[in-house]
Design a protein around this motif. Structure first.
Motif, PDB file in Angstrom:
ATOM      1  N   SER A  25       4.279   0.372 -26.537  1.00  0.00           N
ATOM      2  CA  SER A  25       5.840   0.531 -25.364  1.00  0.00           C
ATOM      3  C   SER A  25       5.466  -0.338 -24.554  1.00  0.00           C
ATOM      4  CB  SER A  25       6.432   2.131 -24.797  1.00  0.00           C
ATOM      5  OG  SER A  25       5.091   2.168 -23.845  1.00  0.00           O
ATOM      6  N   ARG A  34       6.864  -5.094 -19.064  1.00  0.00           N
ATOM      7  CA  ARG A  34       6.618  -5.113 -20.109  1.00  0.00           C
ATOM      8  C   ARG A  34       5.256  -6.576 -20.042  1.00  0.00           C
ATOM      9  NH1 ARG A  34       8.671  -1.155 -21.943  1.00  0.00           N
ATOM     10  NH2 ARG A  34      10.387  -1.324 -22.892  1.00  0.00           N
ATOM     11  N   HIS A  72      -1.747   3.255 -19.942  1.00  0.00           N
ATOM     12  CA  HIS A  72      -1.492   3.461 -20.817  1.00  0.00           C
ATOM     13  C   HIS A  72      -2.292   2.704 -22.059  1.00  0.00           C
ATOM     14  CE1 HIS A  72       2.130   2.449 -18.646  1.00  0.00           C
ATOM     15  NE2 HIS A  72       2.971   3.386 -19.367  1.00  0.00           N
ATOM     16  N   ASP A  83       9.819  -6.830 -26.750  1.00  0.00           N
ATOM     17  CA  ASP A  83      10.130  -6.730 -28.350  1.00  0.00           C
ATOM     18  C   ASP A  83       9.318  -7.963 -28.965  1.00  0.00           C
ATOM     19  OD1 ASP A  83      11.659  -4.670 -27.489  1.00  0.00           O
ATOM     20  OD2 ASP A  83      13.392  -6.501 -27.110  1.00  0.00           O
ATOM     21  N   ARG A 108       6.590  -5.762 -31.714  1.00  0.00           N
ATOM     22  CA  ARG A 108       5.533  -5.038 -30.595  1.00  0.00           C
ATOM     23  C   ARG A 108       5.286  -3.750 -32.173  1.00  0.00           C
ATOM     24  NH1 ARG A 108       9.518  -1.939 -28.126  1.00  0.00           N
ATOM     25  NH2 ARG A 108      10.233  -2.919 -26.627  1.00  0.00           N
ATOM     26  N   SER A 109       6.353  -3.257 -33.050  1.00  0.00           N
ATOM     27  CA  SER A 109       5.649  -3.023 -34.305  1.00  0.00           C
ATOM     28  C   SER A 109       4.538  -3.252 -35.106  1.00  0.00           C
ATOM     29  CB  SER A 109       7.079  -2.978 -35.237  1.00  0.00           C
ATOM     30  OG  SER A 109       7.505  -4.496 -35.745  1.00  0.00           O
ATOM     31  N   ASP A 163      -1.164   2.808 -25.958  1.00  0.00           N
ATOM     32  CA  ASP A 163       0.730   2.469 -25.945  1.00  0.00           C
ATOM     33  C   ASP A 163       1.371   1.071 -26.203  1.00  0.00           C
ATOM     34  OD1 ASP A 163       3.153   3.495 -25.320  1.00  0.00           O
ATOM     35  OD2 ASP A 163       3.143   4.119 -23.554  1.00  0.00           O
TER      36      ASP A 163
END
Length: 205
Positions: A105, A193, A95, A109, A124-125, A103
């Protein structure tokens, strides 16, 4: 004399009845076009379907159950990571954590983000945006893992690494250093995660 007459009369009636039945059977066989042997082989309770099957081969088709539907292969997204350093490193590398195209993802969150002892909560953003900005400043990055260990701590998997980092700015200036990076990973999540990340600078120039 009367007794003899009565016996004769009964016998005559019986013979007449038998002749009538036999005659009727012969007429029925002739009308349906089925042989006597086939009709006689059926039971008295035989249905019309059994008669048509026996005489004219109009038998109902056997019921065939449809074959079972093929099961889809197991999805890779349902794979649960083991808390084992080799598997964790391969997952992070896939990833883009070690200098590839990250990545976002793989992050939760909201995660605990600690750099040099300073803690913050990041979405995450935010991580995705900071990664894009960082790539603009350092388009060339190389990460070399020197040591790694994995253990379950507080119900989550903790991967601790010492990593040598080489970066080159867009103007050509080179930067290198050694970092201690700790990933807190929920390996039982679907998909897994990263929920915590610690970064300490051990040396740099």
């Amino acid at each position: 004399m009367d007794l003899v007459v009565r016996l004769f009369a009964v016998t005559a009636l019986s013979m007449a009845a038998a002749f009538t039945i036999q005659h009727a059977n012969a007429q029925y066989r002739a009308s349906v076009g089925c042989s006597a042997d086939k009709i006689d082989s059926l039971s008295e309770a035989a249905s019309l379907e059994e008669l048509e099957c026996k005489c004219f081969n109009k038998c109902p088709l056997p019921t065939v159950s449809p074959p079972p539907s093929p099961q889809p292969p197991p999805s890779h997204s349902t794979h649960v990571l083991a808390c084992e350093k080799g598997e964790l490193i391969a997952w992070l590398d896939k990833h883009g954590v070690y200098g590839g195209q990250l990545d976002p993802s793989i992050y939760d969150d909201q995660i605990d983000w600690i750099v040099g002892g300073k803690r913050s909560l990041k979405q995450r953003s935010e991580i995705a945006k900071e990664e894009d900005d960082f790539r603009k400043v350092y388009p060339v990055q190389t990460y070399t893992t020197k040591t790694s260990s994995a253990a379950v701590v507080g119900g989550q998997c903790v991967l601790t690494q010492r990593v040598d980092v080489y970066k080159q700015r867009s103007n050509g200036k080179e930067v290198s250093g050694t970092f201690r990076i700790v990933f807190g990973i929920r390996t039982d999540a679907n998909p897994p995660r990263v929920v915590q990340q610690y970064i300490d600078v051990l040396s740099g120039r």
